[in-house]
Motif scaffolding. Structure first.
Motif, PDB file in Angstrom:
ATOM      1  N   UNK A  49       0.782  -1.231   0.000  1.00  0.00           N
ATOM      2  CA  UNK A  49       0.000   0.000   0.000  1.00  0.00           C
ATOM      3  C   UNK A  49       0.817   1.285   0.000  1.00  0.00           C
ATOM      4  N   UNK A  50       2.141   1.189   0.165  1.00  0.00           N
ATOM      5  CA  UNK A  50       3.004   2.373   0.164  1.00  0.00           C
ATOM      6  C   UNK A  50       3.461   2.657  -1.269  1.00  0.00           C
ATOM      7  N   UNK A  51       3.178   3.856  -1.763  1.00  0.00           N
ATOM      8  CA  UNK A  51       3.586   4.241  -3.109  1.00  0.00           C
ATOM      9  C   UNK A  51       5.107   4.346  -3.188  1.00  0.00           C
ATOM     10  N   UNK A  52       5.700   3.650  -4.157  1.00  0.00           N
ATOM     11  CA  UNK A  52       7.145   3.696  -4.361  1.00  0.00           C
ATOM     12  C   UNK A  52       7.509   4.559  -5.571  1.00  0.00           C
ATOM     13  N   UNK A  53       6.740   4.408  -6.617  1.00  0.00           N
ATOM     14  CA  UNK A  53       7.018   5.112  -7.867  1.00  0.00           C
ATOM     15  C   UNK A  53       5.711   5.345  -8.598  1.00  0.00           C
ATOM     16  N   UNK A  54       5.629   6.492  -9.297  1.00  0.00           N
ATOM     17  CA  UNK A  54       4.493   6.728 -10.178  1.00  0.00           C
ATOM     18  C   UNK A  54       5.016   7.283 -11.492  1.00  0.00           C
ATOM     19  N   UNK A  55       4.322   6.929 -12.564  1.00  0.00           N
ATOM     20  CA  UNK A  55       4.788   7.326 -13.891  1.00  0.00           C
ATOM     21  C   UNK A  55       3.608   7.686 -14.783  1.00  0.00           C
TER      22      UNK A  55
END
Length: 133
Positions: free
Chosen positions: A97-103
């Motif tokens: 549930x923890x955002x690591x990367x977004x693109x």
């Protein structure tokens, strides 16, 4: 109601780790492309493969937090706007549930024979709009 997001899980392996002992940023880019390919394949079942091919025009990636060896990550993608010859796609990589990367990636549709940009045909545009989040 359709699930407008496509997602899959991946366990980080040793070939994806760099000298800082976390996932090298090039692997996130690989995951972005893998997500797009898997999602497109699930939508079309190769229906358009003989006529068209998608190529990347632009990647925008935000690295939020690192992933490490043996982490189980979830890679989620969805379609944004589609217009003319282009279509936007979004990808998020998370761990528990923890955002690591977004693109955000902009893709261009090419005619497979000429390898030149082609306006997205109505049947593909309808499919993309149905899947737009």
């Amino acid at each position: 109601m359709k699930n407008l997001c496509f997602e899959f899980n991946h366990q980080v392996n040793s070939t994806e780790i760099d000298e800082l002992n976390h996932v090298n940023n090039i692997n996130y880019l690989n995951w972005v492309q893998l997500a797009a390919n898997k999602h497109w394949g699930s939508l079309t079942n190769s229906k358009f493969d003989s006529l068209y091919v998608w190529v990347v025009l632009r990647h925008e990636i935000d690295y939020v937090s690192p992933a490490f060896l043996n982490d189980d990550v979830t890679i989620k993608t969805w379609i944004g706007d589609s217009y003319g010859v282009k279509s936007d796609r979004f990808v998020e990589v998370s761990r528990s549930g923890e955002l690591l990367t977004k693109a955000k990636t902009t893709w261009c549709l090419l005619d497979k024979k000429t390898m030149k940009p082609v306006r997205i045909p109505k049947d593909i545009l309808v499919l993309l709009k149905e899947m737009k989040l």
